[in-house]
Every structure is written in structure tokens, then in C-alpha cells.
Design a protein around this motif. Sequence first.
Motif, PDB file in Angstrom:
ATOM      1  N   LEU A 157     -26.877  24.291  15.514  1.00 19.15           N
ATOM      2  CA  LEU A 157     -27.047  23.212  14.540  1.00 19.15           C
ATOM      3  C   LEU A 157     -25.710  22.716  13.985  1.00 19.15           C
ATOM      4  N   SER A 158     -24.640  22.961  14.739  1.00 15.98           N
ATOM      5  CA  SER A 158     -23.325  22.545  14.227  1.00 15.98           C
ATOM      6  C   SER A 158     -23.206  21.023  14.169  1.00 15.98           C
ATOM      7  N   ALA A 159     -23.702  20.320  15.181  1.00 17.57           N
ATOM      8  CA  ALA A 159     -23.566  18.861  15.192  1.00 17.57           C
ATOM      9  C   ALA A 159     -24.604  18.256  16.107  1.00 17.57           C
ATOM     10  N   ALA A 160     -25.187  17.144  15.668  1.00 17.79           N
ATOM     11  CA  ALA A 160     -26.165  16.450  16.508  1.00 17.79           C
ATOM     12  C   ALA A 160     -25.984  14.943  16.402  1.00 17.79           C
ATOM     13  N   VAL A 161     -26.464  14.287  17.444  1.00 10.07           N
ATOM     14  CA  VAL A 161     -26.548  12.828  17.466  1.00 10.07           C
ATOM     15  C   VAL A 161     -28.013  12.471  17.302  1.00 10.07           C
ATOM     16  N   GLN A 162     -28.306  11.468  16.492  1.00 13.62           N
ATOM     17  CA  GLN A 162     -29.662  10.940  16.449  1.00 13.62           C
ATOM     18  C   GLN A 162     -29.648   9.480  16.858  1.00 13.62           C
ATOM     19  N   LEU A 163     -30.548   9.142  17.779  1.00 16.74           N
ATOM     20  CA  LEU A 163     -30.752   7.746  18.176  1.00 16.74           C
ATOM     21  C   LEU A 163     -31.985   7.235  17.458  1.00 16.74           C
ATOM     22  N   GLY A 164     -31.820   6.183  16.650  1.00 13.49           N
ATOM     23  CA  GLY A 164     -32.963   5.598  15.959  1.00 13.49           C
ATOM     24  C   GLY A 164     -32.938   5.912  14.476  1.00 13.49           C
ATOM     25  N   ARG A 181     -20.011  14.018  23.082  1.00 14.83           N
ATOM     26  CA  ARG A 181     -19.069  15.067  23.504  1.00 14.83           C
ATOM     27  C   ARG A 181     -18.912  16.126  22.414  1.00 14.83           C
ATOM     28  N   GLU A 182     -19.026  15.701  21.157  1.00 19.51           N
ATOM     29  CA  GLU A 182     -18.877  16.647  20.039  1.00 19.51           C
ATOM     30  C   GLU A 182     -20.182  17.348  19.677  1.00 19.51           C
ATOM     31  N   ALA A 183     -21.305  16.767  20.094  1.00 17.76           N
ATOM     32  CA  ALA A 183     -22.600  17.250  19.600  1.00 17.76           C
ATOM     33  C   ALA A 183     -23.138  18.425  20.407  1.00 17.76           C
ATOM     34  N   ALA A 184     -23.921  19.259  19.717  1.00 17.16           N
ATOM     35  CA  ALA A 184     -24.653  20.330  20.395  1.00 17.16           C
ATOM     36  C   ALA A 184     -26.039  19.848  20.807  1.00 17.16           C
ATOM     37  N   GLY A 185     -26.506  18.783  20.178  1.00 20.15           N
ATOM     38  CA  GLY A 185     -27.859  18.335  20.489  1.00 20.15           C
ATOM     39  C   GLY A 185     -28.105  16.875  20.189  1.00 20.15           C
ATOM     40  N   LEU A 186     -29.251  16.408  20.690  1.00 24.05           N
ATOM     41  CA  LEU A 186     -29.639  15.007  20.557  1.00 24.05           C
ATOM     42  C   LEU A 186     -31.071  14.922  20.031  1.00 24.05           C
TER      43      LEU A 186
END
Length: 280
Positions: free
Chosen positions: A126-133, A190-195
Motif C-alpha cells: 500500500l505504499s503507492a497507487a494510481v487510480q483511474l477515474g 512506474r512509482e506505484a505498487a498498484g492500480l
Amino acid sequence: LVRPLKAGLIGAGIQASLTPAMHMAEGAAQGLSYQYELIDLQALGATEGDLPRLLADAQTRGLAGLNITHPCKQAVIAHLDELAPDARRLGAVNTVVLKGGRRYGHNTDWWGFAEGFRRGLPDADLSAAVQLGAGGAGVATAYAGLSLGLRQLAVFDREPERAEALAEMLAPLFPEAEITAGTDLAAAMREAAGLIHATPTGMAKYPGLPLDADFLAPRHWVAEIVYFPLETALLKEARRRGCRTLDGGGMAVFQAVGAFRLFTGLEPDAARMLEHFKAM
Ligand code: SKM
């Protein structure tokens, strides 16, 4: 002894909703005579302006509660007596409990996503994620992700102002997290652990992938909200590339688990509801 119970869903174009079937099957399994009806604004030729009348009518007819979906989740708030703290913070209600002549607003969407995530992607990074929307569903998934402990969240939307508005709304609620409206999706991935995918892309009406498949790397977990179909192009592609994935069924089922609990006062069997959903 069979206890009769009535509930319903208010929204526009909801004929294909699986929520009535989920509630009624769980109700039957618990010995309730449970009728869950669709109050479809489109079919009724009604609009959000008819909410006061529809809410009053549901109370008169003795409904225990209502789920609220697009386009009424914000509009309904003006017609409620009390709001649960999470619904107030999110500015969106998907569940209204009708009791003693009063209307209580709740939000089981974010909890539904969080619960699905906890079960389907346990110990995800849960260090970093991207969210689309950053639309209605995106508000709930972002709130859920941050509630689960996401430390960085970059939100993207085709309308950048929506992503900015969501980041601004969430920042004071989660002061330890870094929440931004993203600008460079490739760099953020590139920085994210999840999407977290919270756009309609992948539904039959909006086929395709919501991002360049080459942005997906095996270390990413991918959480989807689209559940019709359950297996979206995004999930297929992500798994092909070695990602851990979560389909949209969890959010669909657990929002109903939360609403069932609020409407009936009974503890739903989440595993049974999940099984039933998958069999539909
Ligand atoms: O929040 C949920 C709502 O409770 C039910 C629903 C549906 O059945 O289509 C969709 C979501 O908005």
C-alpha cells in the motif's frame, strides 16, 4: 414465522441490477419474506426532482430502506434527516434506512470496495497507487484505499478538474497520505505498487483498456470496479503480465452486504452472497 420486509433501489436505467436478486436470496436464506423492488426513474419518466415524492411513497408503503444509485447519490442528501459520518465526508449516499418516520443516509460503497480488497488482495503493498477515474465510484474507491492505509495516491481522470477536486476533497481527511491529481500516468505507474480502476472502460458499452498495457508490470496489483463482465480486458491483460488482480464483484457484493445489514438488522452471510452473485 416469516418476517415480511420490503426495500428498493432508486436510480435511472437500473433494470439489469443484480442487487434485488442478491438481497432477496439472502433474505430467503434467513427466513425473511423479502421483496426488493426497482424504482427506475427512466422507466417512470421521473427525475431527481421526484425524489421527495418517491422517498415519501417508500415510507408510506413501509419499505425498510432504499439503495440509491446514479444519478441520485448526491441529490438524495438534501432529503434525509441524518447522515452517517462516512456518508457526510464522501458527500454521497447509496443506502437510506427508513425508520420511525426518519431517513438515515449511509454509504456502503466504499466499505464494499475495502472489504473486497481486504479479502481479495490481502497484504497488498500500500505504499503507492494510481487510480483511474474520479467520478462517483472513484470517490468511494479512493476513500477506501486511503482508509486501508494507502500512503500515496495519484488520481487521474479524463477531466483533470475532477481528479483535482477529488484530491482536494480527500487531502484533509487523510493528512498522513500524499494525494495528488496525476499528470504523467507512465511515471506514476512506474512509482506505484498498484492500480485502482474506477472508470466504466471494460463494460460492454465501453470496450477496451483504460491505459496503455505496457504501463503494467508484474509487481502491480490491479483492482477493478467493473463487474459486467467480471473478466474485463484490463484484468485479462494484467494477469497475462503477472499482476495480482481483484475483480469488480467484491464491491458489487459487499455494498449489498452492508445494505442488507442496515435494512434488516441481521448479519448477512457474505460468503453465501458472493457465491450467489457469481452464479448469476
Ligand atoms: O451503490 C450501489 C447501489 O447500492 C446498488 C447498485 C446497483 O444495484 O446497480 C449500484 C451501486 O451504485
